[in-house]
Every structure is written in structure tokens, then in C-alpha cells.
Design an enzyme around this catalytic site. Structure first.
Site, mmCIF file in Angstrom:
data_model
loop_
_atom_site.group_PDB
_atom_site.id
_atom_site.type_symbol
_atom_site.label_atom_id
_atom_site.label_comp_id
_atom_site.label_asym_id
_atom_site.label_seq_id
_atom_site.Cartn_x
_atom_site.Cartn_y
_atom_site.Cartn_z
ATOM 1 N N LYS A 37 0.897 -1.278 -0.059
ATOM 2 C CA LYS A 37 0.024 -0.120 -0.265
ATOM 3 C C LYS A 37 0.421 1.221 0.154
ATOM 4 O O LYS A 37 2.118 1.149 0.879
ATOM 5 C CB LYS A 37 -1.051 -0.158 1.361
ATOM 6 C CG LYS A 37 -0.737 -0.002 2.536
ATOM 7 C CD LYS A 37 -1.361 -0.271 3.835
ATOM 8 C CE LYS A 37 -0.308 -0.490 5.022
ATOM 9 N NZ LYS A 37 -1.043 -1.473 6.385
ATOM 10 N N TYR A 250 15.411 29.632 10.352
ATOM 11 C CA TYR A 250 13.901 30.679 11.084
ATOM 12 C C TYR A 250 13.597 30.048 12.890
ATOM 13 O O TYR A 250 13.884 29.408 13.399
ATOM 14 C CB TYR A 250 12.937 30.082 10.328
ATOM 15 C CG TYR A 250 12.724 29.638 8.826
ATOM 16 C CD1 TYR A 250 12.756 31.188 8.649
ATOM 17 C CD2 TYR A 250 12.354 28.724 8.553
ATOM 18 C CE1 TYR A 250 12.248 31.461 6.556
ATOM 19 C CE2 TYR A 250 12.327 29.113 6.957
ATOM 20 C CZ TYR A 250 12.473 30.217 5.774
ATOM 21 O OH TYR A 250 12.355 30.342 4.752
HETATM 22 C C1 LIG Z 1 -0.338 -2.226 6.734
HETATM 23 C C2 LIG Z 1 -1.253 -3.132 7.410
HETATM 24 C C3 LIG Z 1 -0.328 -4.176 7.328
HETATM 25 C C4 LIG Z 1 1.211 -4.727 7.776
HETATM 26 O O1 LIG Z 1 1.804 -4.397 8.511
HETATM 27 P P1 LIG Z 1 3.528 -3.910 9.090
HETATM 28 O O2 LIG Z 1 3.491 -3.375 10.381
HETATM 29 O O3 LIG Z 1 3.689 -3.184 7.870
HETATM 30 O O4 LIG Z 1 4.146 -4.931 8.901
HETATM 31 C C5 LIG Z 1 -0.686 -6.115 7.757
HETATM 32 N N1 LIG Z 1 -1.881 -6.136 8.138
HETATM 33 C C6 LIG Z 1 -2.832 -4.781 7.610
HETATM 34 C C7 LIG Z 1 -4.265 -5.121 7.942
HETATM 35 C C8 LIG Z 1 -2.238 -3.710 7.557
HETATM 36 O O5 LIG Z 1 -3.321 -2.543 7.300
#
Ligand SMILES: *Cc1c(COP(=O)(O)O)cnc(C)c1O
Length: 360
Positions: A37, A250
């Protein structure tokens, strides 16, 4: 250092990605369902998937229909599971791309069937309280589950990186929920990266790993640690000497207490060097740590290089490896009170991704 014609770039070590994926496979001993993702956690889904294909994962996990569509455009024919709840009006689009939705309520399970249906996975909430049917209310879906049986069922851990017993409790709830189903689905999955790091082999049928593949993890309680995958480099574009009382950036939040040498790196928060790293984080210059001084600006960040060799044109590494020195993802994130996840996905596309191919 390679790629020194650039001002700032993210170097992605695809060999390390592949070795991390193998390590997860060796621990879990079940097929991988890599989470890709958000453009594979910001590292570039095309190169990441091209690399992971060599390990023949069972399928891929994404967050949106658009991300699933991108995988189909890349030619991926494996199952692609969409892990965020889809609105009823998105189901037809998911169906057309042959994506696998995750569903947790009767209305959308019926809508999925009406849209043509196909494989889907039942989302079971065991304590995260984010999506899916509550583990102790799965019985209420019995009728619809008997007519439209899911191909898979899954849950998600809320604190797998802490050794607080929550994995065991959530898995117990998951088992209780599964016992209430009219039939046990073919694929059961629960483990994110920190869970795979802490239990081996997997008690489930697929391992749903994300951040470990990209170099995140290996903290307390983990029995394995990933290799560094992402490094952020920027060139030094200005150098100056300032004296006691002079301030940097800044808001004048940093004041020199003596004569200091200040280097300006060609990357700021518009590249993903987060503002919270100002006065707290470091960069590597010629293999040594230099503190980030003053507030990180949109396009530049300043370093105190008084105690090290530094010339205009040198490379400052804000994340990952520079030769044998390394700023680990978890450490950089911690210095800015960030999660490793948001640090990675916060790396902006203004810094091009440069890929180091795995050895043949
Ligand atoms: C993002 C996600 C993962 C992966 O989690 P990690 O901690 O990055 O391994 C697994 N399951 C779901 C439902 C997620 O949204």
C-alpha cells in the site's frame, strides 16, 4: 557514493528488500502476502513488486481500489486484497479489476454478491476497533456467510511491537470468532511484520508483512531484524563559519556558543526531511554524525559540521546507509517522535527514487 549528479535522492536497495522478504518467509514458513500500500510504503510499488515477484508471493495487499488497479496495470495476476473498507459504490470497480475486498458487514457482503461477487475476505476486529465485524459478533453474520462464504478471514494486531501479551489475546479472540463461522475459510491471516518477528512459525496460512520488508523493525522482543532498504541522501550546497551568538534558520531556535562550521544540505521538509528533526536529528557526512541545527526549512536543512571534514558537493545522509555508517530507520524516527512508517511514506517524490538492483 553513487548518483552524485543529483541534489537529493532516495536510494532503495532492492537486494536488501529481497533478503528481508526471504527472512520473513523463513520465519513464517507460510506464503507471503506483502503489503504494498501507499506506493510500497513510499519506495515505489513498481520496483518493489518486480523484486518481490521473484519470491512468488501468494498475493499483495493494498489500501485502495486505485492501488489495486496499479498492480493490475503492472501485469500482476495474483490475488490483490484491498484492506480498507470499500464504500458500496466502489465494489463494482474492485470487481472489474478482480480485486479481493475485505468485508465485515451484511450490507456490503450482499452488495459484493450483487456486483458479481468473487473471492472476498472477512475482516474480524479483535481489539483494533478500526474495521471489520467485532470478534464476538461474528455469529450475527452466520446466514449471509453461509450463502456468500469468504475465501479468507483475517484480523489485525494493534500492538504487536510491544511484548504486552496482546498478540496472544487477539489470536485467542480470532480463534473464537473462527469457531463461530459456518465453515472455516481457506486462508486465515493475522500477522503484520512485528508479529512475524515475535512468533515463528506462523500459526496462520499467510504472513501479511509490510514494514519489515522496507527495513523497519527489529526492536525489543524481535527475534530477527531487517536490513536497511531506504537511504535518503542530499548534497551539501553551502558552507559557512559563524561565531558565538549567531543563530541558524527560521525562528533563530539554535544559537552558536562558539565558532561553528555550518553546512547547508539541499533537502528540506518538501523532500521528506521532517521539520520535527530540526535540533534533534542527525545526518551522516563523510561517515560521521552531524547534528541538524535550527529548524528544517522547505528546501534546505543545516548541519553543524565543525568537527568533521565537509566540502560543498559532499553527500549528507539523513536516513540509512553511507558507506559503513548507518542511521537506522527506527532511530531517525524516534529522534523526531515519528513512527518508522510515517517517516518512510513521508519521503516526497521530489527526491527521485534510485534503485540498487539485487545481485543476479
Ligand atoms: C499495513 C498493514 C499490514 C502490514 O503491517 P506492517 O506492520 O507494516 O508489517 C498488515 N495488515 C494490515 C491490515 C495492514 O493495514
Amino acid at each position: 557514493m553513487r548518483h552524485e549528479t543529483r541534489r537529493a535522492w532516495v536510494e532503495v536497495d532492492l537486494g536488501a528488500l529481497k533478503r528481508n522478504a526471504r527472512r520473513i518467509l523463513e520465519r513464517a514458513r507460510v506464503p507471503l502476502l506483502p503489503m504494498v500500500k501507499s506506493d510500497a510504503y513510499g519506495l515505489g510499488v513498481s520496483a518493489v513488486v518486480r523484486t518481490l515477484e521473484g519470491l512468488e508471493p501468494w498475493g499483495y495487499g493494498v489500501a485502495t481500489v486505485e492501488e489495486g488497479g496499479e498492480l493490475r496495470r503492472l501485469g500482476i495476476r495474483r490475488p490483490v486484497i484491498v484492506f480498507t473498507p470499500l464504500l458500496a459504490e466502489e465494489l463494482a470497480g474492485a470487481r472489474a479489476l478482480e480485486l479481493t475486498p475485505t468485508l465485515g458487514d451484511a450490507a456490503r457482503i450482499s452488495a459484493w454478491r450483487s456486483s458479481g461477487g468473487g473471492p472476498w475476505h472477512l475482516a474480524i476486529d479483535t481489539g483494533m476497533n478500526r474495521s471489520g465485524v467485532a470478534w464476538d459478533r461474528v455469529g450475527e453474520l452466520k446466514d449471509i456467510l453461509a450463502t456468500v462464504p469468504p475465501e479468507g478471514a483475517f484480523t489485525h494486531f494493534h500492538s504487536a511491537e510491544r511484548n504486552d501479551g496482546s498478540i496472544a489475546l487477539q489470536q485467542q479472540r480470532f480463534r473464537e470468532a473462527l469457531a463461530m463461522l459456518p465453515a472455516v475459510p481457506r486462508y486465515l491471516h493475522a500477522e503484520n511484520s512485528p508479529a512475524v518477528e515475535r512468533q515463528s512459525p506462523s500459526p496462520w496460512s499467510l504472513a501479511r508483512s509490510g514494514v519489515f520488508l522496507y527495513g523497519g523493525g527489529g526492536e525489543a522482543g524481535a527475534e530477527t531484524a531487517p536490513e536497511c532498504v531506504a537511504s535518503f541522501h542530499a548534497r551539501i550546497v553551502d558552507l559557512r563559519t559563524i561565531v558565538a551568538g549567531d543563530t541558524v534558520s527560521y525562528g533563530a531556535t539554535w544559537t552558536a556558543t562558539g565558532t561553528r562550521r555550518i553546512a547547508t544540505a539541499a533537502a528540506g521538509y518538501a523532500d521528506g526531511i521532517r521539520r520535527c528533526l530540526g535540533n534533534r536529528g542527525h545526518a551522516l557526512v563523510n561517515g560521521r554524525r552531524a547534528p541538524i541545527v535550527g529548524v528544517v526549512t522547505m528546501d534546505m536543512a543545516m548541519l553543524d559540521v565543525t568537527d568533521l571534514d565537509c566540502s560543498v558537493g559532499d553527500v549528507a545522509t539523513f536516513l540509512g546507509r553511507q558507506g559503513r555508517a548507518e542511521l537506522a530507520l527506527g532511530d531517525v524516527a524516534a529522534s523526531g517522535d515519528l513512527s518508522p512508517y510515517e517517516l518512510l511514506v513521508g519521503l516526497k517524490l521530489r527526491a527521485p527514487r534510485v534503485y540498487l538492483e539485487p545481485p543476479a
